[in-house]
Design an enzyme around this catalytic site. Structure first.
Site, short mmCIF file in Angstrom:
data_model
loop_
_atom_site.label_atom_id
_atom_site.label_comp_id
_atom_site.label_asym_id
_atom_site.label_seq_id
_atom_site.Cartn_x
_atom_site.Cartn_y
_atom_site.Cartn_z
CE LYS A 133 -4.37 -1.87 0.86
NZ LYS A 133 -5.72 -1.88 1.36
CE LYS A 215 -6.34 -8.05 -1.64
NZ LYS A 215 -7.03 -7.98 -0.40
CE LYS A 218 -14.01 -4.18 0.66
NZ LYS A 218 -12.85 -3.83 1.44
P1 ATP Z 1 -9.02 -2.98 -0.48
O1 ATP Z 1 -9.17 -3.17 -1.96
O2 ATP Z 1 -9.65 -1.73 0.04
O3 ATP Z 1 -7.61 -3.19 0.02
P2 ATP Z 1 -9.94 -5.64 0.00
O4 ATP Z 1 -10.83 -5.97 -1.15
O5 ATP Z 1 -8.58 -6.24 0.01
O6 ATP Z 1 -9.88 -4.09 0.19
P3 ATP Z 1 -10.53 -5.95 2.85
O7 ATP Z 1 -11.61 -5.13 3.44
O8 ATP Z 1 -9.13 -5.53 3.09
O9 ATP Z 1 -10.76 -6.06 1.27
O10 ATP Z 1 -10.73 -7.47 3.24
C1 ATP Z 1 -11.87 -8.04 3.83
C2 ATP Z 1 -11.71 -9.54 3.90
O11 ATP Z 1 -11.76 -10.10 2.59
C3 ATP Z 1 -10.37 -10.00 4.48
O12 ATP Z 1 -10.58 -11.14 5.27
C4 ATP Z 1 -9.55 -10.35 3.28
O13 ATP Z 1 -8.57 -11.33 3.57
C5 ATP Z 1 -10.61 -10.92 2.37
N1 ATP Z 1 -10.24 -10.78 0.96
C6 ATP Z 1 -10.01 -9.63 0.31
N2 ATP Z 1 -9.73 -9.85 -0.99
C7 ATP Z 1 -9.77 -11.20 -1.16
C8 ATP Z 1 -9.55 -12.07 -2.27
N3 ATP Z 1 -9.25 -11.58 -3.45
N4 ATP Z 1 -9.67 -13.39 -2.07
C9 ATP Z 1 -9.99 -13.89 -0.87
N5 ATP Z 1 -10.21 -13.13 0.22
C10 ATP Z 1 -10.09 -11.81 0.11
#
Ligand code: ATP
Ligand code: LTN
Length: 350
Positions: A133, A215, A218
């Protein structure tokens, strides 16, 4: 309205009672940084729903964590409320689980400070999320981004959680939480329970549909890279049609076939079929058929969530009632751990 049931958090009110019954405590959070993706759903939230009957669960919207990346204030407020409605739409039931918004419960920030004073610069510098990040937001490498894991540790340790259901990307933060808890317990005497990560076998890392080595996230700028759980069926199907795969024809789970492996993982997580069953089902059929089947299965899985979200998000009074009640219960429970911590580290009681 069907969802306007009594709000009971009794399961949570008396933690000693909970512990006597030996029901494990589950806790997890999600940032209100946008509409949840299929990755968030398969990697985390889907399991949160399943765990509600067997365990005492607490789930929250990690709005304080989202401040580590610059947010538009009005948009953040809206996203937090939407994220809360999404949790309900995903089947998190306030009659079974404690649901709240992190910033409504002051102990999180308070314990975070104490734990920050137990965190070492070196270990925080090694966190891959911090490195990723800070590279992505090089103009805003703030102290919160750096101490993010101390806040996450506070979230978990305040509730004496046994298990933390997360995707694989959060495993390192869980290890940090255990290290900090062990260190604190060694210095000040037993205070915190050591939590274990709960990482699903299938779907711990759902990949981007446009770059399957990354990965799904969002906050990805490319909207085709992520399936958002409120996407309409035709949008979902089209995104899968465009998903990056390889130049072969065979649907099989093999090293080097990142795109197909990802689609098979998604299909398996949604339908419950094994990789072998999926290979058999699509033997002799091309990627086109397979992508369509994945798209249709995902659209079907997400349909009820989209419909329930509409209902919940239109009922602001109900949402407020649930998060108010959740904040009160969470404050009461977390205050016990916080009081112990203050005493142990030598803060003068008021
Ligand atoms: P951002 O894009 O804002 O970093 P994010 O999509 O990574 O957000 P978080 O709010 O950080 O989402 O994560 C919420 C939960 O979803 C956490 O348990 C994280 O491990 C899980 N998670 C996020 N992205 C994935 C993915 N691509 N596959 C599986 N689990 C995920
Ligand atoms: N850091 C997590 C969100 C989060 C969390 C938590 C998850 C904040 N506090 C406590 C589990 C337990 C993420 O998904 N990025």
């Amino acid at each position: 309205m069907a969802h306007r049931r009594a709000l009971r958090n009794e399961r949570w009110i008396d933690m000693e009672e909970t512990e006597k019954k030996e029901k494990k405590i589950i806790l997890s959070g999600i940032q209100p940084t946008g509409i949840f993706t299929l990755g968030n759903y398969i990697g985390a939230v889907k399991n949160w729903k399943k765990m509600q009957d067997e365990y005492n669960c607490a789930y929250f919207i990690a709005d304080l964590h989202s401040l580590t990346i610059r947010q538009d204030p009005a948009a953040l407020r809206k996203q937090s409320l939407n994220a809360f409605a999404l949790l309900l739409a995903c089947g998190i039931d306030p009659e079974k689980s404690l649901i709240f918004i992190q910033s409504h419960v002051q102990t999180h920030a308070e314990l975070c400070w104490v734990l920050s004073c137990c965190s070492q610069f070196g270990e925080l510098s090694r966190m891959t999320q911090f490195k990723d990040k800070s590279a992505k937001h090089a103009d805003n490498v703030n102290a919160g981004l750096f101490t993010y894991p101390a806040l996450m540790a506070a979230d978990i340790l305040l509730y004496q959680a046994d298990l933390v259901p997360v995707g694989i990307d959060q495993k390192q933060h869980l290890e940090f939480t255990r290290d900090i808890a062990t260190r604190f317990n060694n210095v000040y005497g037993n205070t915190f329970k050591l939590p274990e990560p709960f990482i699903p076998k299938a779907g711990a890392k759902v990949a981007s549909l446009q770059d399957p080595t990354k990965k799904m996230s969002k906050s990805d700028e490319n909207a085709n890279a992520s399936i958002f759980i409120l996407d309409e069926p035709n949008v979902i199907i089209n995104k899968f049609k465009r998903a990056v795969t390889d130049s072969e024809k065979e649907v099989c789970f093999r090293e080097g076939k990142d795109g197909i492996n990802n689609l098979m993982t998604i299909y398996s997580a949604v339908t419950g079929k094994t990789m072998e069953q999926i290979e058999l089902e699509f033997a002799g059929r091309g990627y086109g058929d397979f992508k369509l089947a994945v798209g249709e299965a995902v659209a079907e899985e997400l349909r009820p969530i989209r419909e329930d979200f509409k209902r919940y998000s239109e009922d602001k009074a109900y949402l407020e009632q649930v998060y108010r009640k959740g904040a009160q219960t969470a404050a009461a429970i977390s205050a016990r751990t916080m009081a112990k911590v203050k005493k142990k580290v030598g803060l003068l009681a008021l």
